[in-house]
Design an enzyme around this catalytic site. Structure first.
Site, short mmCIF file in Angstrom:
data_model
loop_
_atom_site.label_atom_id
_atom_site.label_comp_id
_atom_site.label_asym_id
_atom_site.label_seq_id
_atom_site.Cartn_x
_atom_site.Cartn_y
_atom_site.Cartn_z
N GLU A 1 0.84 -1.22 0.00
CA GLU A 1 0.00 0.00 0.00
C GLU A 1 0.87 1.26 0.00
O GLU A 1 0.70 2.16 0.81
CB GLU A 1 -0.93 -0.03 1.21
CG GLU A 1 -1.91 -1.19 1.16
CD GLU A 1 -3.05 -1.04 2.15
OE1 GLU A 1 -2.86 -0.42 3.20
OE2 GLU A 1 -4.15 -1.55 1.86
N GLU B 1 -5.73 -8.42 -1.00
CA GLU B 1 -6.47 -8.17 0.24
C GLU B 1 -7.91 -7.82 -0.08
O GLU B 1 -8.14 -6.95 -0.93
CB GLU B 1 -5.88 -6.99 1.03
CG GLU B 1 -4.56 -7.24 1.64
CD GLU B 1 -4.05 -6.05 2.44
OE1 GLU B 1 -4.87 -5.27 2.95
OE2 GLU B 1 -2.82 -5.89 2.53
#
Ligand code: BGP
Length: 477
Positions: free
Chosen positions: A173, A373
């Site tokens: 991320e 995810e």
């Protein structure tokens, strides 16, 4: 779905392993964050302080339970498990010349056991676990030296595990850190503690530049070491919808989306797009970018785009609409979506948003994608050894349906899908155990109490069927 589609689950070292000092491991960024809640940010302390509670120190003790947990993943039929290699198990301080053999051996045992059970490791190299020593001594990714430190760590991992791990990702991320209003992101992404009066965005763009160079070097090294290896980038999907069809709202959403896409643009395109150069010029940002850096970035473009998907956001420029004010809201123009429900932590539940984002990525990059995810954080009740998490089944079922449409109808090229927090982890943004994601419940609470016993939730058997049927069962009533 294609027969070798990578169904599985995802965790991260700091959110499950615990054993924060075992085997010579050094302190990481995650080890100095206390727990918080949805509305109270986690405290970042200067080292480990007496009397504070650090949930990641023990987490769910995956470090000592991993065989039992992998047996449970294998029971569900996982084809892969995404996790991270804790940087501080391999280089405890981060600036050592040679790796810590005990740390390397732990991941050998972990990956060997996974492979023995037919589960492919998918490995993130930096998942919020930067050595605290690099933060204290060098200011984290403020320093260009971190390129050398990170690539030394990454190369050591690739040399050691290339025969066991095909899929790698560099920075988890990487785009979070542009949300400079919440200091946790720059700290976990880049080991940066903002200083009074500095321009936070400028500091973050500089750190990201060094990370782009480091990532590119890892891509290049991996492809030379073994051409079969696949190195991806990893971004948090943050799709922004315009609140209305007012052109200003359309432009505001486009601006916010570009701010997020910037990170994967550089990783995939191998250059700084004109829009960011214009922006840096307007803002008078002066970054330390050398010609050879740009050569690396051009050469080391990623093989796939990994991303997390939880929710979508809505932005408007209209003043009189109430802002959400959520900790992980981007900027000050985020408002609630009047058409959608939200989770117990205020994350908008938007399965169709996943299809939308998959199409956006496919059209923008035209390289393989990987959902690494996706999951629902919620309160789960353990009653007589059972957890009825039908709401999680509903969430996952809806998202997997949209994912299949994106592949079968919209032509998206997707490598796999891993349920985030497939076993209850410590939440990243809040440090809570009560924000549970697992298909497996772990008896551990937010005060650090519990037997650490594992329990199959209702979603365990449901997901097992999804994998067995290669996704077909999600169409059953
Ligand atoms: C992403 C992280 C994961 C995980 C997930 C859920 O940001 O990559 O590490 O934590 O979000 O978020 P949270 O744990 O804050 O609910």
């Amino acid at each position: 779905m294609k027969k070798d589609f990578l169904w599985g689950g995802a965790v991260a070292a700091h959110q499950v392993e615990g054993a924060y000092q075992a085997g010579g491991k050094g302190l990481s960024a995650a080890d100095v964050m206390t727990s918080g809640t949805r509305y109270t940010p986690r405290e970042i302390t200067d080292g480990v302080l007496e009397g504070k509670y650090y949930p990641n120190h023990e987490a769910i003790d995956f470090y000592h339970h991993f065989r039992e947990d992998i047996d449970l993943f294998a029971e569900m039929g996982f084809r892969c498990l995404r996790t991270s290699i804790a940087w501080t198990r391999i280089f405890p301080n981060g600036d050592e010349e040679t790796p810590n053999e005990e740390g390397l051996r732990f991941y050998d045992e972990l990956f060997d056991y996974m492979l023995e059970k037919g589960i492919q490791p998918v490995v993130t190299l930096s998942h919020f676990e930067m050595p605290y020593h690099l933060i204290r001594e060098y200011g984290g990714w403020r320093s260009r030296r971190c390129i050398e430190f990170f690539t030394r760590f990454a190369f050591a991992c690739i040399r050691r595990y290339a025969k066991k791990v095909k899929y790698w990702m560099t920075f988890n991320e990487i785009n979070n850190q542009i949300l400079v209003d919440n200091p946790i992101y720059a700290f976990t992404n880049s080991g940066i503690l903002f200083r009074e009066g500095e321009n936070r965005e400028e500091v973050v763009y500089q750190a990201a530049h060094y990370q782009f160079v480091a990532s590119a070097m890892v891509v290049d090294f991996a492809s030379q070491w073994d051409s079969e290896l696949m190195v991806g980038c990893m971004v948090a999907a943050q799709p922004f919808y315009p609140y209305s069809c007012r052109p200003d709202d359309i432009l505001e959403a486009q601006r916010e989306n570009r701010k997020q896409f910037f990170f994967s643009d550089v990783h995939v395109w191998g250059e700084y797009p004109s829009y960011i150069r214009k922006y840096w010029e307007r803002q008078r940002y002066s970054l330390d970018i050398m010609p050879e850096d740009l050569e690396w970035i051009r050469k080391g473009t990623v093989d796939y785009v990994g991303f997390s998907y939880y929710y979508t956001s809505v932005v408007t420029t209209e003043e009189d609409i109430e802002r959400t004010g959520d900790l992980n809201a981007a900027g000050t123009n985020t408002v609630d979506n009047p058409y959608l429900q939200a989770s117990d932590w205020g994350w908008t539940i938007d399965a169709k948003g996943l299809r939308y984002f998959l199409i956006e990525l496919q059209d923008r990059y035209r390289i393989p994608l990987f959902i690494v995810e996706n999951g629902l954080g919620s309160y789960d009740e353990l009653q007589d050894g059972q957890v009825d998490d039908q709401y999680r089944i509903d969430y996952l079922k809806a998202h997997i349906q949209e994912m299949i449409k994106a592949v079968e109808i919209d032509g998206v090229d997707l490598l796999g899908y891993t349920v985030w927090g497939c076993i209850d982890p410590v939440s990243f943004t809040t440090g809570e155990m009560r924000k549970r994601y697992g298909l497996i419940y772990v008896d551990k609470d937010d005060d650090g109490n519990g037997t650490l016993k594992r329990y199959r939730k209702k979603s365990f058997a449901w997901y097992k069927k999804v994998i067995e049927s290669n996704g077909e069962s999600v169409w059953e009533p």
